[in-house]
Design a protein around this motif. Structure first.
Motif, short mmCIF file in Angstrom:
data_model
loop_
_atom_site.label_atom_id
_atom_site.label_comp_id
_atom_site.label_asym_id
_atom_site.label_seq_id
_atom_site.Cartn_x
_atom_site.Cartn_y
_atom_site.Cartn_z
N THR A 5 7.74 -5.65 -7.11
CA THR A 5 6.72 -6.27 -7.43
C THR A 5 5.67 -6.69 -6.61
N ILE A 6 6.46 -6.33 -4.95
CA ILE A 6 5.06 -6.81 -3.60
C ILE A 6 4.75 -5.47 -3.84
N LYS A 8 3.22 -3.64 -6.09
CA LYS A 8 2.02 -3.72 -7.23
C LYS A 8 1.08 -4.55 -6.67
N LYS A 9 1.35 -5.46 -6.49
CA LYS A 9 0.21 -6.34 -5.81
C LYS A 9 -0.33 -6.53 -5.02
N ARG A 12 -3.12 -4.04 -6.45
CA ARG A 12 -3.91 -5.02 -7.17
C ARG A 12 -5.15 -5.51 -5.47
N GLU A 13 -4.60 -5.69 -4.96
CA GLU A 13 -5.53 -6.62 -3.89
C GLU A 13 -6.23 -5.81 -3.05
N ASP A 16 -8.75 -4.21 -5.00
CA ASP A 16 -9.97 -5.15 -5.08
C ASP A 16 -10.87 -5.46 -4.57
N SER A 17 -10.67 -5.29 -3.44
CA SER A 17 -11.46 -5.37 -1.93
C SER A 17 -12.45 -4.55 -1.25
N GLU A 77 -1.12 -12.58 5.16
CA GLU A 77 -1.38 -13.64 4.85
C GLU A 77 -0.08 -14.28 5.58
N SER A 80 -2.89 -16.91 6.48
CA SER A 80 -3.10 -18.09 5.59
C SER A 80 -2.39 -18.74 5.16
N GLN A 82 -0.33 -17.47 2.73
CA GLN A 82 0.21 -16.66 1.34
C GLN A 82 1.95 -15.99 1.51
N MET A 83 2.36 -15.65 3.25
CA MET A 83 3.52 -15.56 3.64
C MET A 83 4.26 -15.95 2.71
#
Lengths: 272, 305
Positions: A5-6, A8-9, A12-13, A16-17, A77, A80, A82-83
């Motif tokens: 899951t991590i 995949k995310k 994507r991230e 996207d950059s 992360e 910020s 996010q972690m």
């Protein structure tokens, strides 16, 4: 399978950059140029010529992009917050490190593998020839080399909660391994000669020491396994076994797994 | 089995003690308010529940699971709105929800939860453009994914307007009705008073009180507060007032208008007024009040000194 899951995310991230996509596209582009130009400069081009032809570019760009992809994987992360969000969900810290390694590794492998295959295709078509075994070996060794620097980058990212420290660490590793390391033999030889321990060349133990760096391991793997007649102090016929390609391959494997394993242990043992 | 069982939890950073031997039990099915001024150690405690921070001593069990050794299993049963989070700028609200659902192995419609917290209209916008309140609702929505047995909400109303805060309280009640245990921290008394079954008050890393609100009220003297408007009151008189039998506490509520507040038993009221008169203090007005939680809070956290 929470790391999936991590991962995949993360893919994507990362994709996207814009900075990352452009950087990886540039990596592919460099291989494209290499594959395009090689047949113009080499008689009877074959894909087995690629490693030597691309050596300088790979030796510079792969460590650079590996470190760039890795060094902010965790710390960004973490700094910020996010972690905090990520670990509030039922993920372990191991899931996080593995997910990041797999996610970013996939991006790097896609770019690097795609670039090499593209270059190989350009060499083969229309005039060249394919050496599948050497190409497969080159592909694997280069991917391992890339993963080693990605792993070092992520390891740096796990060690600190400050983005500045991580940036400095990544820059330091790049400077040490890519800029300073090639100068090391000359410096060492000079010092040893001054001390009267050697004259001119380097003793085997010093060669071993110098050969520990991932880039040196990578070169020796390519040279030792796939060069027609390996030469040089490290992989030549007279060289001791511990300077050989198998040891180099093992070292490269250790670089791909050791730093990130140590980084994980550190990350797992500290407060967020 | 208790939802949360903390035993002698201490956390020290160098010489600073953030938590000092805190014992805490939260029963299954209750709404527990964790109250304390900023910096009291509330978030540190919650971070230990989540294994974000490791206790220097002591241990925490969540539904019997060790919060350190079995942290993932423990967090599988929790929905968490943590403190100091940041959303993923490039992911949309809906993608956040999908990620939470995948992480928790939960089925369901992400939009239904986003509707519940009131940000369904922003579901397909990148969360980087959300306001603080919207981000807070999104993270609450993520916490609600998978109907967790325990909701841990760290200062859940931060960044919310009064309507949002009320909606948050409604959601807390709904979740509790569903059977979830709710643990939330706040420095805002009304939030806690409005929904909690039980309250723990943390001050300076120590759990100074833990009881139902009624229980806490009862523990303050006779449950009466005197609000006295005076002329000529001096700070030194506070000690005298506290010395009167039946007086729990006394403090200056407003120095400018000379308002003094005293919590005491019913019998002591007259003694207080007499004592003031003896010292030449003019009592221009006085009334009695049932103590609010605020008074308790002030008293327990040393604000009345």
């Amino acid at each position: 399978m929470a790391w999936r899951t991590i991962a995949k995310k993360d893919v994507r991230e990362v994709t996207d950059s814009r900075t990352v996509t452009w950087g990886l596209a540039f990596l592919v582009f460099v291989f494209f140029v290499g594959g395009y130009v090689l047949p113009l400069n080499v008689d009877d081009p074959t894909t087995a010529d690629l490693p030597t032809y691309m050596a300088d570019a790979v030796g510079l760009l792969v460590p650079l992009f590996g470190l760039l992809l890795g060094y902010n994987a965790i710390v960004e992360e973490r700094a910020s917050g996010q972690m905090t969000l990520l670990l509030a969900l039922p993920h372990s810290r191991l899931d996080v490190v593995v997910g990041k390694l797999v996610g970013r590794g996939a991006a790097l492998v896609a770019a690097l593998g795609g670039g090499i295959l593209l270059a190989a295709a350009l060499v083969v078509y229309p005039f060249g020839s394919l050496d599948p075994l050497a190409l497969a070996g080159y592909l694997l060794a280069t991917l391992l080399f890339g993963v080693a620097f990605l792993g070092i980058g992520i390891a740096i990212s796990t060690l600190t909660a400050s983005k500045q420290t991580a940036t400095a660490g990544a820059f330091g590793v790049f400077f040490l391994f890519v800029v300073l390391w090639p100068q090391l033999p000359d410096i060492l030889a000079l010092v040893l000669e001054e001390l009267g321990l050697a004259d001119g060349g380097l003793p085997d133990w010093a060669l071993f020491l110098h050969g520990l760096e991932p880039g040196m391991c990578y070169e020796r793997v390519l040279e030792g396994f796939w060069a027609d007649d390996p030469s040089g102090a490290a992989v030549g016929p007279d060289a001791p076994w511990y300077l050989g390609e198998w040891v180099a391959l093992g070292l490269l494997g250790a670089w791909s797994s050791g730093p990130i394993a140590a980084g994980y242990l550190r990350f797992a043992g500290t407060d967020l | 089995m208790a939802a949360i069982e903390a035993t002698q939890v201490s956390k020290r950073y160098g010489t600073l003690t953030a938590l000092d031997r805190v014992d805490l039990t939260v029963a299954e099915g209750e709404i527990f308010g964790f109250l304390g001024p900023n910096g009291a150690g509330k978030s540190t405690m919650i971070n230990i529940f989540l294994d974000f921070a490791r206790p220097s001593e002591g241990q925490v069990e969540v539904f019997g699971l060790d919060s350190q050794a079995e942290t993932v299993a423990a967090r599988e049963r929790m929905g968490v709105l943590p403190e100091g989070y940041d959303v993923y700028d490039r992911l949309t609200g809906r993608q956040h929800m999908r990620f939470a659902m995948e992480s928790k192995d939960a089925e369901g419609d992400p939009m239904a939860i986003l509707e519940r917290v009131g940000i369904d209209e922003a579901a397909d916008r990148q969360a980087g453009g959300y306001s603080k309140g919207m981000a807070q609702r999104l993270v609450l929505a993520m916490a609600l994914v998978g109907e967790p047995d325990l909701l841990i909400l760290d200062e859940p109303t931060t960044g919310l307007d009064p309507n949002g805060a009320r909606a948050m309280r409604e959601i807390i009640r709904e979740e509790n009705d569903r059977g979830a245990t709710v643990f939330f921290s706040s420095h805002i008394l009304e939030q806690v008073e409005a929904v909690c079954d039980r309250v723990g008050i943390l001050n300076d890393g120590e759990l100074v009180a833990i009881d139902t609100i009624e229980g806490l009220r009862a523990s303050v003297g006779g449950g009466t507060k005197l609000v006295i408007t005076t002329a000529g009151f001096e700070e030194g008189y506070l000690a005298d007032l506290r010395g009167i039998e039946g007086v729990e506490s006394a403090w200056i509520a407003d120095a400018e208008t000379g308002r003094v507040e005293v919590t005491c038993s019913n019998d002591a009221k007259l003694d207080v007024l007499v004592a003031l008169d003896d010292r030449g203090v003019d009592v221009t007005n006085f009334r009695t009040e049932e103590p609010s939680l605020e008074d308790l809070f002030v008293e327990y956290t040393g604000g009345g000194d």
